[in-house]
Design a protein around this motif. Structure first.
Motif, PDB file in Angstrom:
ATOM      1  N   ARG A 199     -60.531  54.368  38.021  1.00  0.00           N
ATOM      2  CA  ARG A 199     -59.060  54.733  38.466  1.00  0.00           C
ATOM      3  C   ARG A 199     -58.679  54.290  40.086  1.00  0.00           C
ATOM      4  O   ARG A 199     -57.523  54.058  40.139  1.00  0.00           O
ATOM      5  N   ARG A 228     -57.350  50.477  39.878  1.00  0.00           N
ATOM      6  CA  ARG A 228     -56.224  50.527  39.053  1.00  0.00           C
ATOM      7  C   ARG A 228     -55.206  49.419  39.784  1.00  0.00           C
ATOM      8  O   ARG A 228     -54.547  48.680  39.157  1.00  0.00           O
ATOM      9  N   ALA A 258     -59.261  52.044  34.695  1.00  0.00           N
ATOM     10  CA  ALA A 258     -58.148  51.068  35.481  1.00  0.00           C
ATOM     11  C   ALA A 258     -56.896  51.207  34.526  1.00  0.00           C
ATOM     12  O   ALA A 258     -55.824  50.739  35.172  1.00  0.00           O
ATOM     13  N   ASP A 285     -53.260  52.404  32.542  1.00  0.00           N
ATOM     14  CA  ASP A 285     -52.340  53.275  32.738  1.00  0.00           C
ATOM     15  C   ASP A 285     -52.775  54.568  31.773  1.00  0.00           C
ATOM     16  O   ASP A 285     -53.281  54.240  30.850  1.00  0.00           O
TER      17      ASP A 285
END
Length: 262
Positions: A146, A149, A232, A234
């Protein structure tokens, strides 16, 4: 620039580039329909540390971190340039997420260079590695993903490299693909159903919920990179599955692409 997908690769045995019985060509096919990244951040099952470490090597060496294989394998070099600026970016993003990370000059282990050799044989895409933490759980590696990302918006592809099932003690290196343990499919079917449903909570709790989880992963360092690739991605990622079969009875080779919005 379009947002890049994140990817999880089952990198197979080190002999993947030289053994015609293994699905090496399929990695090239995968690369051909992925957008070309300006750089790659690789999390490999074969570099484990207590806390995250990013490699700032400008010319990472090709590490032959295996024993007893044919001489030809040790002669392979993968001279991709490093991506020290991506490594520093990763460290900064992790810090923003409250995760302390360090740097060092680390080469490319076989979990990194074997699939990269097959996917990008010209070694012309810079690669930085970020270590995994084998003593930490899936949620930790998801949180790392996350944090990483934003790299996907700057032309960096986040790739986790491991093996979707990895129990070497249960492996039979003389087995044919049709001799696969049926429990391999039971585990991967569950895992892929949860990926398709975007059921992150169940996936992070895979060790308790997935069938035969401990048998498929007596230790889970080869699965942990998938959680960083998932993190990472969506929240509304699209899922592409490249299933390449099961080898040596217990080692499934499946690749996942987590697509994102353009």
């Amino acid at each position: 620039m379009s947002r890049l997908p994140s990817v999880y690769l089952s990198h197979g045995a080190p002999t993947l580039p030289i053994d015609p019985s293994l699905p090496s060509a399929e990695f090239a096919s995968l690369a051909q329909h992925l957008p070309r990244p300006r750089a790659i951040l690789m999390l490999s099952a074969h570099w484990g540390t207590l806390a995250p470490v990013a490699s700032t090597a400008e010319k990472p060496e090709t590490i032959h971190d295996f024993y007893g294989f044919p001489r030809a394998l040790y002669e392979i070099q993968y001279p991709a340039p490093g991506a020290p600026e991506v490594a520093q970016q990763a460290v900064a993003l992790l810090a923003e997420a409250g995760i302390a990370a360090g740097t060092e000059t680390h080469g490319l282990d076989h979990g990194a260079w074997v699939p990269m050799l097959l996917m990008f044989p010209h070694a012309d895409i810079p690669v930085a590695q970020l270590s995994i933490q084998p003593r930490m759980d899936a949620a930790h590696h998801y949180k790392i993903g996350r944090a990483l990302r934003p790299l996907r918006d700057s032309g960096v592809m986040v790739i986790g490299s491991g093996q979707i099932t990895h129990n070497l003690r249960a492996a039979d290196f003389s087995a044919r693909p049709e001799d696969a343990d049926p429990r391999v499919d039971e585990f991967t079917d569950w895992f892929e159903a949860k990926l398709a449903e975007r059921d992150v909570d169940a996936l992070l709790d895979y060790r308790r919920q997935a069938p035969h989880a401990v048998l498929m992963h007596p230790t889970d360092e080869h699965l942990l990179p998938v959680f960083s690739a998932l993190g990472a991605a969506d929240d509304d990622y699209t899922l592409e599955i490249q299933s390449l079969g099961t080898y040596q009875r217990s080692l499934a080779m499946t690749n996942y692409v987590f697509g994102g919005a353009n």
